[in-house]
Design an enzyme around this catalytic site. Structure first.
Site, mmCIF file in Angstrom:
data_model
loop_
_atom_site.group_PDB
_atom_site.id
_atom_site.type_symbol
_atom_site.label_atom_id
_atom_site.label_comp_id
_atom_site.label_asym_id
_atom_site.label_seq_id
_atom_site.Cartn_x
_atom_site.Cartn_y
_atom_site.Cartn_z
ATOM 1 N N GLY A 208 0.824 -1.201 0.000
ATOM 2 C CA GLY A 208 0.000 0.000 0.000
ATOM 3 C C GLY A 208 0.859 1.251 0.000
ATOM 4 N N GLU B 230 5.850 -6.529 7.540
ATOM 5 C CA GLU B 230 5.411 -5.373 8.335
ATOM 6 C C GLU B 230 6.102 -5.213 9.682
ATOM 7 O OE1 GLU B 230 2.569 -6.060 5.163
ATOM 8 O OE2 GLU B 230 3.487 -7.398 6.645
#
Length: 357
Positions: A73, A144
């Site tokens: 993203g 992440e």
């Protein structure tokens, strides 16, 4: 559409139709097709159109450019929005996660070619698909924990349901895996060699309007092959043994006790990650194992993002990786023993504006 000679319309997302096949191509190759909010909306619109069009039997989703399907993203936007206190970050995540859930229940065959880098948001677009194709260049990861975040886009569902502890390993280390390991972990269904991709796309473009999901499965199988062996086959027992614990400290101790280069690398990699992210990720993965469905995990992830946007590690991780690119994040808290249960529990607080409902 890199595998078909056909006319598509759009800018950041190209869409069109050839025969009974609806086409969606991510078109930001300069940034490895990283997702913007507008791209998410354009994908939603295309899926709306294809779902209600009786002439569309299946959907093919690809990424333009040679580097990858989708690298994730718009991290910089999340960073800037979170720091400014604007609602953009939460609204982006809300729309992205709702799209991930929709893909998981899409009524028509949804075929993804996961060529090259497929990370973060790219996993959200591919991992919940009905037909997931890995290729020679597939490089899949949920990295992440290295930016002070946690595996999201429904990854806490996928990772927690991977065989054994493969998902725990992937979620905590963030290490990229190739096609064989993506299939072994349940993130892809088949391996199609690069030399077969154009022919596969052409055959998909020729499917009849009334085709069902099994016919698409059978068609893809005609182009599939055995993937080159990955790392999981040789290290599966070690991964299951070391990553079975419910505390990060125990996992690290188990890795330390192994006489293995693979274990040593996994331990060293984990020690570079945000201590808070490691503990939150493990808690989310264990919660995912007892969750009834993908939507439950997505809703829990969305709740956790509210706390993430208040956490210094998120901004420090993005600063070190994306903004300053010094690759030297200074985590706070800096050690695992300083991340108490209260810090982790804050990520499980209900969101004031639930994702679904």
């Amino acid at each position: 559409m890199r595998y078909l000679t056909t006319d598509l319309t759009g800018e950041e997302v190209l869409t069109g139709q050839t025969g009974a096949l609806g086409l969606i191509a991510l078109n930001r190759p300069r940034v490895i097709n990283s997702l913007s909010r507008e791209m998410i909306r354009q994908i939603e619109t295309a899926l709306d159109t294809f779902e209600t069009d009786p002439s569309i039997a299946a959907v093919l989703v690809t990424g333009e450019g040679e580097r990858g399907f989708c690298a994730g993203g718009d991290i910089r936007m999340l960073y800037e929005s979170g720091r400014a206190g604007s609602p953009d970050a939460q609204e982006f995540l809300r729309e992205e996660y709702r799209l991930n859930g929709r893909i998981g229940r899409y009524p028509k065959p949804y075929v993804v070619i996961m060529d090259g880098i497929t990370m973060g948001g790219g996993v959200g677009l591919s991992g919940h698909a009905s037909h997931r194709i890995a290729t020679d260049t597939t490089k899949l990861a949920m990295p992440e924990t290295g930016i002070g975040f946690f595996p999201d886009v429904g990854a806490t569902w996928l990772l927690s349901h991977a065989p054994g502890e493969l998902g725990t390993y992937m979620g905590l280390t963030g290490e990229p895996i190739g096609p064989a390991d993506a299939i072994a972990a349940g993130f892809a269904d088949v391996f199609v060699p690069a030399a077969n991709l154009v022919s596969l796309a052409e055959r998909l473009a020729a499917i009849p309007a009334g085709v069902d999901a099994q016919a698409v499965t059978d068609l893809i199988a005609n182009f599939a092959a055995k993937a080159p062996e990955g790392q999981f086959a040789a290290n599966r027992a070690l991964i299951d043994r070391c990553f079975a614990f419910d505390s990060v400290e125990q996992i690290l101790a188990a890795l330390e006790a192994e006489d293995s280069d693979f274990a040593a690398k996994a331990k060293a990699t984990m020690l570079t990650k945000s201590p808070t992210s490691l503990k939150v990720t493990l808690a989310l993965l264990r919660a995912g194992r007892t969750s009834p469905d993908l939507e439950t995990c997505l809703a829990r992830e969305f709740s956790a993002t509210a706390q993430t946007l208040k956490t210094p590690d998120f901004y420090e991780g993005i600063r070190a990786a994306i903004i300053d690119k010094d690759r030297n994040p200074q985590w706070s808290p800096a050690t695992l023993d300083a991340v108490g249960p209260d810090i982790v529990e804050a990520f499980f607080a209900p969101h004031p504006q639930p994702l679904f409902g």
